[in-house]
Design a protein around this motif. Structure first.
Motif, PDB file in Angstrom:
ATOM      1  N   MET A   1       0.788  27.887 -41.868  1.00 33.40           N
ATOM      2  CA  MET A   1       0.712  25.975 -41.870  1.00 33.40           C
ATOM      3  C   MET A   1      -0.055  25.732 -41.250  1.00 33.40           C
ATOM      4  SD  MET A   1       4.673  26.821 -41.333  1.00 33.40           S
ATOM      5  CE  MET A   1       4.675  28.343 -40.425  1.00 33.40           C
ATOM      6  N   VAL A   2      -0.037  24.387 -41.464  1.00 30.97           N
ATOM      7  CA  VAL A   2      -1.713  23.590 -40.565  1.00 30.97           C
ATOM      8  C   VAL A   2      -0.350  22.272 -39.754  1.00 30.97           C
ATOM      9  CG1 VAL A   2      -3.540  22.033 -40.678  1.00 30.97           C
ATOM     10  CG2 VAL A   2      -3.476  24.169 -42.194  1.00 30.97           C
ATOM     11  N   SER A   3      -0.313  22.648 -38.235  1.00 31.89           N
ATOM     12  CA  SER A   3       0.308  21.514 -38.082  1.00 31.89           C
ATOM     13  C   SER A   3      -0.644  20.745 -36.921  1.00 31.89           C
ATOM     14  CB  SER A   3       1.296  22.419 -37.124  1.00 31.89           C
ATOM     15  OG  SER A   3       2.000  21.239 -36.248  1.00 31.89           O
ATOM     16  N   GLU A   4      -0.855  19.216 -37.010  1.00 35.49           N
ATOM     17  CA  GLU A   4      -0.923  18.405 -35.957  1.00 35.49           C
ATOM     18  C   GLU A   4      -1.649  18.901 -34.491  1.00 35.49           C
ATOM     19  OE1 GLU A   4      -2.111  13.834 -34.613  1.00 35.49           O
ATOM     20  OE2 GLU A   4       0.012  14.295 -35.231  1.00 35.49           O
ATOM     21  N   GLU A   5      -0.263  19.624 -33.884  1.00 35.73           N
ATOM     22  CA  GLU A   5       0.070  20.593 -32.607  1.00 35.73           C
ATOM     23  C   GLU A   5      -0.609  21.107 -32.381  1.00 35.73           C
ATOM     24  OE1 GLU A   5       0.779  17.556 -30.487  1.00 35.73           O
ATOM     25  OE2 GLU A   5       1.557  16.339 -32.692  1.00 35.73           O
ATOM     26  N   ASN A   6      -1.051  22.397 -33.202  1.00 34.72           N
ATOM     27  CA  ASN A   6      -1.913  23.942 -33.105  1.00 34.72           C
ATOM     28  C   ASN A   6      -2.834  23.579 -33.603  1.00 34.72           C
ATOM     29  OD1 ASN A   6       0.945  24.006 -34.308  1.00 34.72           O
ATOM     30  ND2 ASN A   6       0.888  25.940 -33.190  1.00 34.72           N
ATOM     31  N   LYS A   7      -4.046  24.666 -32.551  1.00 38.21           N
ATOM     32  CA  LYS A   7      -5.183  24.344 -32.800  1.00 38.21           C
ATOM     33  C   LYS A   7      -6.190  25.327 -33.888  1.00 38.21           C
ATOM     34  CE  LYS A   7      -6.524  23.288 -28.118  1.00 38.21           C
ATOM     35  NZ  LYS A   7      -7.270  23.522 -27.039  1.00 38.21           N
TER      36      LYS A   7
END
Length: 293
Positions: A96-102
């Motif tokens: 997954m890719v989240s705006e909140e995770n680098k």
């Protein structure tokens, strides 16, 4: 409910809709249905948290900054954790890719599936404290790498490879716009049932409107042609249809109103919403003219 009667005895829930759609797809395994259902559960939980934010002391800053430089709010953290945990538990994601995770979020090996999800768990969170509308944006891709471990290349795919795109809008009601490639449909959360109910099928974009909305605080970074266009709309030389400016800068809310989008991150904001817009336009026979996306 979805019609004018006191109670709909043949109600189309979002769960029913994706099950029916999945059964019509060749080679369907039910994994995508399982994944979308998990995302919907996360959206319901976020909707509940948004409505309780003031009472549950979820408003205010979390004391950190995300990868795009935005101050992280308490609801950002909660929403991000909800989406990640629900998607992991669906046994349908590999990463997954989240705006909140680098970094790329890799699903534990014993819970992996074949899909990649890119998402913004709570778009417009700067408006939480003033009770304005906020939303969730997501896009689902199929894994493309062949190694044992998923890689960043699985997430860095062009927008035309999205298999499902959608967004949720948390306002006076909670709405989900969803497309799996065959038109765009709107679903509204019925609090009594705890289910999303189909309210509009094959939604089409308006060919012309009289409202524009974008963050003019960034006007100095716009291309000169954009500023020239805005000047023309604000100060027309001849009497033409007037255009009105909308102020709330929540990308999901403004996209729902079918306004232009400015300054959006590609993979978890731009691609899903551009893809949804294409499904709008394909319903009317319109073409975006883009092959790269």
């Amino acid at each position: 409910m979805s019609d004018q009667s006191a109670f709909d005895t043949d109600v189309w829930t979002l769960t029913r809709f994706i099950i029916e759609t999945g059964r019509q797809a060749k080679g369907a395994t039910g994994e995508l249905t399982q994944l979308i259902t998990a995302m919907l559960t996360a959206i319901k939980a976020i909707s509940s948290a948004v409505r309780k934010a003031g009472l549950a002391h979820l408003q205010g800053m979390a004391g950190s900054v995300n990868v795009t430089g935005d101050d992280v709010k308490k609801l950002d953290v909660l929403s991000n954790d909800l989406v990640i945990n629900m998607l992991r538990a669906s046994y349908s994601t590999c990463c997954m890719v989240s705006e909140e995770n680098k970094e790329l979020i890799v699903t534990p090996q014993d819970k992996r599936g074949k899909y990649v999800v890119c998402f913004d768990p709570l778009d417009g969170s700067s408006n939480i404290d003033c009770l304005a509308s906020i939303g969730t944006i997501f896009a689902i891709y199929k894994r493309v790498s062949e190694g044992e471990e998923p890689t960043e290349q699985d997430a860095l795919q062009p927008g035309n490879r999205i298999v499902c795109a959608g967004y949720a809008l948390y306002g006076s009601a909670t709405l989900v716009a969803l497309s799996t490639g065959a038109g765009l449909n709107f679903f509204m959360l019925d609090p009594a049932l705890g289910e999303f109910i189909l309210t509009e099928r094959n939604v089409k974009i308006r060919q012309k409107g009289n409202i524009y909305s974008l963050n003019e605080g960034y006007a100095k970074y716009f291309h000169p042609s954009i500023n020239e266009y805005l000047k023309h709309k604000k100060y027309p030389q001849v009497r033409v249809q007037e255009f009105y400016r909308k102020y709330p800068q929540v990308r999901v809310q403004e996209f729902y109103r079918k306004y232009p989008q400015v300054r959006v991150q590609e993979f978890y904001r731009k691609y899903p919403q551009v893809r949804v817009q294409e499904f709008y336009r394909s319903s009317t026979g319109e073409s975006t003219g883009s092959t790269h996306r």
